[in-house]
Design a protein around this motif. Structure first.
Motif, PDB file in Angstrom:
ATOM      1  N   ILE A 249       0.841  -1.208   0.000  1.00 57.27           N
ATOM      2  CA  ILE A 249       0.000   0.000   0.000  1.00 57.27           C
ATOM      3  C   ILE A 249       0.872   1.252   0.000  1.00 57.27           C
ATOM      4  O   ILE A 249       0.667   2.184  -0.798  1.00 57.27           O
ATOM      5  CB  ILE A 249      -0.937   0.006   1.231  1.00 57.27           C
ATOM      6  N   ASN A 250       1.846   1.260   0.873  1.00 59.86           N
ATOM      7  CA  ASN A 250       2.662   2.461   1.016  1.00 59.86           C
ATOM      8  C   ASN A 250       3.654   2.650  -0.125  1.00 59.86           C
ATOM      9  O   ASN A 250       4.064   3.773  -0.419  1.00 59.86           O
ATOM     10  CB  ASN A 250       3.347   2.461   2.381  1.00 59.86           C
ATOM     11  N   ALA A 303      -4.993   2.135  -1.746  1.00 64.91           N
ATOM     12  CA  ALA A 303      -3.772   2.953  -1.763  1.00 64.91           C
ATOM     13  C   ALA A 303      -3.898   4.134  -2.714  1.00 64.91           C
ATOM     14  O   ALA A 303      -3.488   5.252  -2.384  1.00 64.91           O
ATOM     15  CB  ALA A 303      -2.576   2.094  -2.161  1.00 64.91           C
ATOM     16  N   THR A 307      -3.551   8.014  -1.195  1.00 63.81           N
ATOM     17  CA  THR A 307      -2.247   8.579  -1.554  1.00 63.81           C
ATOM     18  C   THR A 307      -2.170  10.087  -1.349  1.00 63.81           C
ATOM     19  O   THR A 307      -1.229  10.611  -0.741  1.00 63.81           O
ATOM     20  CB  THR A 307      -1.898   8.243  -3.019  1.00 63.81           C
TER      21      THR A 307
END
Length: 390
Positions: A249-250, A303, A307
């Motif tokens: 996700i990051n 994500a 963001t």
């Protein structure tokens, strides 16, 4: 800005944010260490022990915001360094809910001072590129979470080392950002540069548009950080290594923020926020009905949604409400983190007494509200722009 090394200061700021972000990833991994299968805390107790990471952040932001203008960015930055160091040491010594609570409080205060000092510093160094550079700075929040998540997986799951080794890894970025800031000339905040009075700054944070953005920050931050902070428990039945989903996700978030300039060029900040809310809602809903490899597909949609939330909320305020100064940015960040401190125990209670899927369904209500709110904001900003053009 003579004699100011912008590149060195920006790199130092990014490393300070990496330290902040790594604490989030490492804390997520500590959930299983201190949880029912480890030291024996319930998931609700873990929620309370982790909550100071967020309300401590809020306290530091609310205190640090006005002090940034009064004491200067440099002093607040060194306060961040000191509280980070104390928090890391206390985490290494933690062996109960109370000791973990105190350690997490110091970490949270350190994280808050980082944002209180460095968001306005970045805005003041790049006055013509605020949203772009704040997004680029905040690349290193998801970037740092990726680093922390992968380190946690390698140290504990691959190498089989103790959780203390994982926590000790936080000293690496801490020492580097301290060295980079040491002896540097740091600019004053934009509000000080513009000569905006304290009275105008304090009155500006009572404007309806600013209060609306604060209310939305409660929901955007809770949608993002409430979910990612508890990912170990939320996805433990869906996927073998939830911490790798967190890194995934990051990683997407970091790439998105790196290229935020192009997105800002095509979409206005309000348009970015609207699309973010839509994707976040869809992503959270998908996480309730997927498992195995499809979990990563749902996580990718989520994500894409989260963001741009945090840096664009800050960028919007910096661009359209600059008279709120460092205080405005601090209130925004503080509101976001405070909301997460409320959400974590609620999620823990749902997971203890219902299910992870029920917790995710409940969380999806937040971006659903934001879709309506940001649609209204987008229409308002388009109307306001047309008025200025006329």
């Amino acid at each position: 800005m003579k004699n100011i090394n912008k590149n060195r200061l920006f790199i130092a700021s990014c490393l300070a944010l990496i330290t902040t972000a790594m604490t989030f990833a490492i804390r997520a991994r500590l959930e299983t260490v201190f949880g029912p299968e480890g030291i024996g805390l319930t998931l609700e107790q873990i929620g309370y022990a982790f909550a100071p990471a967020f309300f401590g952040f809020t306290i530091a932001m609310i205190i640090g915001g006005p002090l940034v203008d009064l004491l200067g960015i440099k002093k607040i930055t060194w306060m961040a360094f000191l509280t980070h160091a104390v928090g890391i040491v206390l985490t290494l010594l933690a062996d109960s809910m109370t000791s973990l609570f105190i350690a997490t409080l110091f970490i949270g205060i350190g994280n808050g001072f980082v944002e209180a000092a460095l968001n306005p510093m970045v805005a003041s160094m790049y006055p013509e590129q605020k949203t772009k550079m704040l997004n680029r700075f905040h690349v290193w929040f998801p970037g740092g979470i990726v680093i922390g998540a992968i380190l946690g997986w390698l140290i504990m799951d691959v190498l089989g080392l103790s959780w203390q080794v994982m926590v000790g890894a936080l000293f690496i970025p801490l020492v580097i950002y301290g060295v980079l800031f040491f002896g540097q000339k740091i600019p004053v905040t934009e509000r000080v540069q513009l000569g905006i009075s304290n009275q105008k700054m304090f009155s500006s944070v009572l404007k309806p548009l600013f209060l609306f953005m604060v209310a939305c920050m409660f929901l955007t931050a809770a949608s993002e950080l409430g979910t990612t902070q508890r990912i170990e428990s939320l996805l433990k039945e869906s996927v073998a290594k939830p911490l790798l989903v967190l890194a995934f996700i990051n990683g997407i978030m970091a790439l998105g923020r790196l290229f935020a300039g192009q997105v800002v060029h095509k979409l206005s900040p309000s348009g970015m926020l609207l699309y973010s809310a839509i994707f976040t809602f869809i992503g959270l809903w998908l996480l309730t009905v997927t498992s195995g490899g499809m979990t990563f597909v749902a996580a990718a949609v989520f994500a894409v949604g989260v963001t741009f939330f945090w840096p664009t909320m800050l960028g919007f305020v910096a661009e359209y409400l600059p008279e709120t100064g460092a205080l405005g940015l601090s209130i925004m960040g503080g509101a976001g983190m405070f909301s997460v401190s409320i959400v974590l125990p609620v999620m823990g209670n749902l997971m203890d007494n219902a299910s992870a899927a029920e917790a995710l369904r409940t969380m999806s209500i937040l971006p659903a509200i934001l879709i309506v709110a940001f649609f209204g904001l987008h229409m308002y900003m388009k109307k306001r722009q047309k008025t200025f053009e006329v």
